[in-house]
Motif scaffolding. Structure first.
Motif, mmCIF file in Angstrom:
data_model
loop_
_atom_site.group_PDB
_atom_site.id
_atom_site.type_symbol
_atom_site.label_atom_id
_atom_site.label_comp_id
_atom_site.label_asym_id
_atom_site.label_seq_id
_atom_site.Cartn_x
_atom_site.Cartn_y
_atom_site.Cartn_z
ATOM 1 N N UNK A 286 -5.494 31.498 18.219
ATOM 2 C CA UNK A 286 -6.633 31.626 19.123
ATOM 3 C C UNK A 286 -7.019 33.090 19.230
ATOM 4 N N UNK A 287 -8.302 33.340 19.379
ATOM 5 C CA UNK A 287 -8.777 34.718 19.504
ATOM 6 C C UNK A 287 -8.135 35.394 20.715
ATOM 7 N N UNK A 288 -8.065 34.679 21.838
ATOM 8 C CA UNK A 288 -7.496 35.272 23.052
ATOM 9 C C UNK A 288 -6.028 35.632 22.863
ATOM 10 N N UNK A 289 -5.256 34.742 22.241
ATOM 11 C CA UNK A 289 -3.837 35.026 22.022
ATOM 12 C C UNK A 289 -3.656 36.158 21.015
ATOM 13 N N UNK A 290 -4.531 36.237 20.030
ATOM 14 C CA UNK A 290 -4.465 37.334 19.061
ATOM 15 C C UNK A 290 -4.710 38.671 19.754
#
Length: 434
Positions: free
Chosen positions: A23-27
């Motif tokens: 996920x972009x947020x987790x990245x």
């Protein structure tokens, strides 16, 4: 390690995580966490907590879920059908005829939706079967919808402008009014190209006489447009007139959308629940990315990477125009792999210091970056509008991308125009501040 080495490590880590489908947020959170650890701080938990709190408690951010919910409610009404009925009688005399319904319907729906994908999907469900039945060129029908669907990002109230305004600390109301003229500019460019194409390809449109309508039919058809025009005027007029803040206007918009849905017969327990859950899912996704991006901003500040980038730009002695050329290429490449909101938040996390150092107006830059993201929306492999139209038409995504190429270039022309004539963006906000 110096800032350059750390920056390279973090960039490789970011690209690797995104390539593996994180996920972009987790990245973003992972990269920020690694950055804080490399900085040598052991209080990363406290840093994350404080940055998450400061990024998620802005009062302006409350407008975001409300505008998303307004769009979700209207997505489940017969609004698109009414737009088609209301616009069709007025476009029979224009070269291209009903192809302009795609453009104007997207422009109007964008003003109450704020979402590019929702605009393309809602209008496309209504117009594509009708255009196919009337013998319009399928490639041009798809192209006008792909290009015009991107207006959901620019024409206020725009979700992505709210996100940029909160992240860059720029007035959302001024961003909204700044997006009005560029949005109209795109509509004019799209319609002009469609008319030229129709003159050159007369067999690609419906030329039968039954598409012409009398003035009486046109005036009667206006009743289909009045609800959406009234809602747009009420929401945006309350902001521009100074009667309401952006958040208050969003609450008014939700109330108006619920009333329209109720009067049109599209509101019941199931559609109400579906619209609410759709808004919750989208809002939570955006909020998580926003928190992660702010954490990354703090980590970058600790490491001195923004200061290093500003120094590198200064050393290159780039003019503001050349800087924008490089940023445009970079943003289009990022947009090939990330959604628009992620691109905005990444840019505000890392690039705003160098943009401000180059003397570029952050209000103008917000509209510029939205236009570039609009280009990315119709660029493979992760152009969201391409996926929407692929699902609607069953065509290969490369076919849709090739069809949308002229509109990609027209958005590029709009970027050139606002760069040469920045008053297109700044004139209305300047009047508002007087």
């Amino acid at each position: 390690m110096d800032s350059i080495t750390i920056g390279i490590i973090l960039a490789v880590l970011m690209l690797s995580l995104l390539a593996f489908g994180f996920w972009v947020s987790l990245s973003l959170m992972t990269v920020a966490l690694v950055g804080v650890i490399l900085y040598g701080s052991e209080t990363y938990g406290l840093i994350f907590a404080s940055s998450a709190w400061s990024s998620s408690t802005s009062w302006s951010l409350a407008a975001l879920p409300l505008f998303i919910w307004m769009g979700e409610i209207l997505f489940r009404t017969r609004l698109a059908s009414d737009l088609f009925k209301g616009l069709t009688p007025w476009l029979g005399a224009l070269p291209g005829r009903l192809l302009h319904v795609n453009i104007l319907s997207c422009g109007l729906f964008a003003a109450v939706s704020g979402s590019s994908a929702a605009t393309a999907a809602t209008v496309g469900k209504m117009t594509l079967p009708e255009l196919r039945a009337r013998g319009y060129n399928e490639r041009m029908s798809i192209a006008t919808l792909a290009g015009s669907g991107t207006l959901g990002f620019l024409i206020p109230p725009s979700i992505i402008l709210i996100v940029y305004g909160v992240a860059a600390e720029v007035s959302i109301a001024r961003l909204f009014i700044a997006g009005a003229l560029p949005g109209l500019l795109l509509i004019v460019l799209f319609m002009a190209y469609t008319m030229i194409w129709s003159w050159l390809n007369k067999g690609g449109v419906d030329n039968s006489p039954d598409v012409r309508h009398s003035w009486k039919e046109r005036l009667v058809a206006l009743r289909y447009l009045l609800p959406v025009l009234g809602l747009i005027g009420f929401v945006l007029g309350s902001i521009y007139g100074g009667f309401a803040t952006t958040t208050e206007a969003a609450a008014v918009g939700v109330t108006g959308a619920l009333i329209l849905a109720l009067l049109s017969g599209g509101l019941n327990r199931q559609t109400f629940f579906d619209s609410l859950m759709g808004a919750v899912r989208t809002s939570c996704m955006i909020a998580l990315i926003l928190v992660a991006a702010h954490f990354l901003t703090v980590a970058m500040a600790f490491l001195g990477i923004p200061r290093m980038l500003v120094g590198m730009i200064d050393a290159l002695e780039l003019s503001p125009m050349m800087l924008l050329v490089y940023l445009t290429i970079l943003f289009i490449i990022l947009g090939c792999f990330l959604d628009g909101i992620s691109v905005v938040l990444l840019s505000t996390s890392i690039m705003l210091p160098m943009v401000a150092a180059a003397g570029i107006d952050l209000l103008w830059f917000g509209i510029y970056i939205v236009l570039v993201i609009e280009m990315a929306q119709i660029t493979p492999p992760v152009g969201f509008n391409l996926f929407v139209l692929q699902s609607l038409t069953g065509k290969n995504i490369l076919y849709v991308a090739r069809a949308a190429l002229p509109f990609f270039l027209l958005i590029g022309l709009a970027i050139v125009l606002i760069s040469w004539f920045p008053e297109i963006v700044t004139a209305l906000p300047a009047q508002m501040s007087r």
